[in-house]
Write a protein that holds these residues in place. Structure first.
Motif, mmCIF file in Angstrom:
data_model
loop_
_atom_site.group_PDB
_atom_site.id
_atom_site.type_symbol
_atom_site.label_atom_id
_atom_site.label_comp_id
_atom_site.label_asym_id
_atom_site.label_seq_id
_atom_site.Cartn_x
_atom_site.Cartn_y
_atom_site.Cartn_z
ATOM 1 N N HIS A 129 0.856 -1.234 -0.716
ATOM 2 C CA HIS A 129 -0.013 -0.139 -0.104
ATOM 3 C C HIS A 129 1.164 1.213 -0.690
ATOM 4 O O HIS A 129 0.357 2.093 -0.217
ATOM 5 C CB HIS A 129 -0.906 -0.305 1.185
ATOM 6 C CG HIS A 129 -1.961 -0.958 1.406
ATOM 7 N ND1 HIS A 129 -3.407 -1.245 0.186
ATOM 8 C CD2 HIS A 129 -2.039 -2.267 2.156
ATOM 9 C CE1 HIS A 129 -3.398 -2.501 0.711
ATOM 10 N NE2 HIS A 129 -3.045 -3.130 1.319
ATOM 11 N N VAL A 130 2.017 0.803 0.508
ATOM 12 C CA VAL A 130 3.236 2.169 0.558
ATOM 13 C C VAL A 130 3.501 2.765 -0.748
ATOM 14 O O VAL A 130 3.526 3.703 -0.759
ATOM 15 C CB VAL A 130 4.140 2.198 1.423
ATOM 16 C CG1 VAL A 130 5.103 3.227 1.725
ATOM 17 C CG2 VAL A 130 3.533 2.108 3.319
ATOM 18 N N SER A 134 0.965 4.206 -2.889
ATOM 19 C CA SER A 134 0.775 5.621 -2.720
ATOM 20 C C SER A 134 2.236 6.292 -2.846
ATOM 21 O O SER A 134 1.931 7.118 -4.326
ATOM 22 C CB SER A 134 0.439 5.205 -1.301
ATOM 23 O OG SER A 134 0.818 7.253 -0.850
ATOM 24 N N ASN A 152 2.139 9.503 -5.766
ATOM 25 C CA ASN A 152 1.988 10.525 -5.533
ATOM 26 C C ASN A 152 3.870 10.399 -6.625
ATOM 27 O O ASN A 152 4.247 11.927 -6.105
ATOM 28 C CB ASN A 152 2.277 10.372 -4.285
ATOM 29 C CG ASN A 152 1.500 10.745 -3.230
ATOM 30 O OD1 ASN A 152 0.722 12.256 -3.508
ATOM 31 N ND2 ASN A 152 0.522 10.210 -2.795
ATOM 32 N N ALA A 208 -6.842 -0.339 -7.063
ATOM 33 C CA ALA A 208 -5.443 1.389 -7.131
ATOM 34 C C ALA A 208 -5.569 1.504 -8.631
ATOM 35 O O ALA A 208 -4.585 2.570 -8.275
ATOM 36 C CB ALA A 208 -4.087 0.749 -6.303
ATOM 37 N N GLN A 263 -6.121 5.346 -8.834
ATOM 38 C CA GLN A 263 -4.907 5.880 -8.557
ATOM 39 C C GLN A 263 -3.614 6.089 -9.251
ATOM 40 O O GLN A 263 -3.252 6.785 -9.546
ATOM 41 C CB GLN A 263 -4.186 5.752 -7.479
ATOM 42 C CG GLN A 263 -5.907 6.024 -6.578
ATOM 43 C CD GLN A 263 -5.311 5.230 -4.789
ATOM 44 O OE1 GLN A 263 -4.187 4.956 -4.669
ATOM 45 N NE2 GLN A 263 -5.790 5.185 -3.616
#
Length: 72
Positions: free
Chosen positions: A4-5, A8, A12, A27, A30
């Motif tokens: 998950h990190v 993320s 980003n 995901a 994203q």
């Protein structure tokens, strides 16, 4: 070490990663997931000593996995 990190960080713009589709899951909204060329796959297995010695929950888990695999 935490998928998950990693997702993320990619979301980003902090890098890129190679992850299996199973990890990416929802995901995709994203991040941009691109297929590998050539295609890559792997086999997963379940190792047990004896099916008869398994708990009912473990037997149900194996049945659910077999049912899911048959949908492909």
């Amino acid at each position: 070490m935490d998928d998950h990190v990693v997702i993320s960080m990619v979301a980003n713009n902090l890098g890129i990663s190679m992850l299996p589709n199973l990890v990416i899951g929802n995901a995709r909204a994203q991040i941009q997931a691109l297929p590998l060329e050539p295609n890559f796959s792997r086999e997963l297995g379940i190792g047990i000593r004896s099916y008869a010695g398994l708990s009912p929950a473990a037997q149900q888990f194996i049945a659910a996995i077999q049912e899911h695999i048959n949908t492909f």
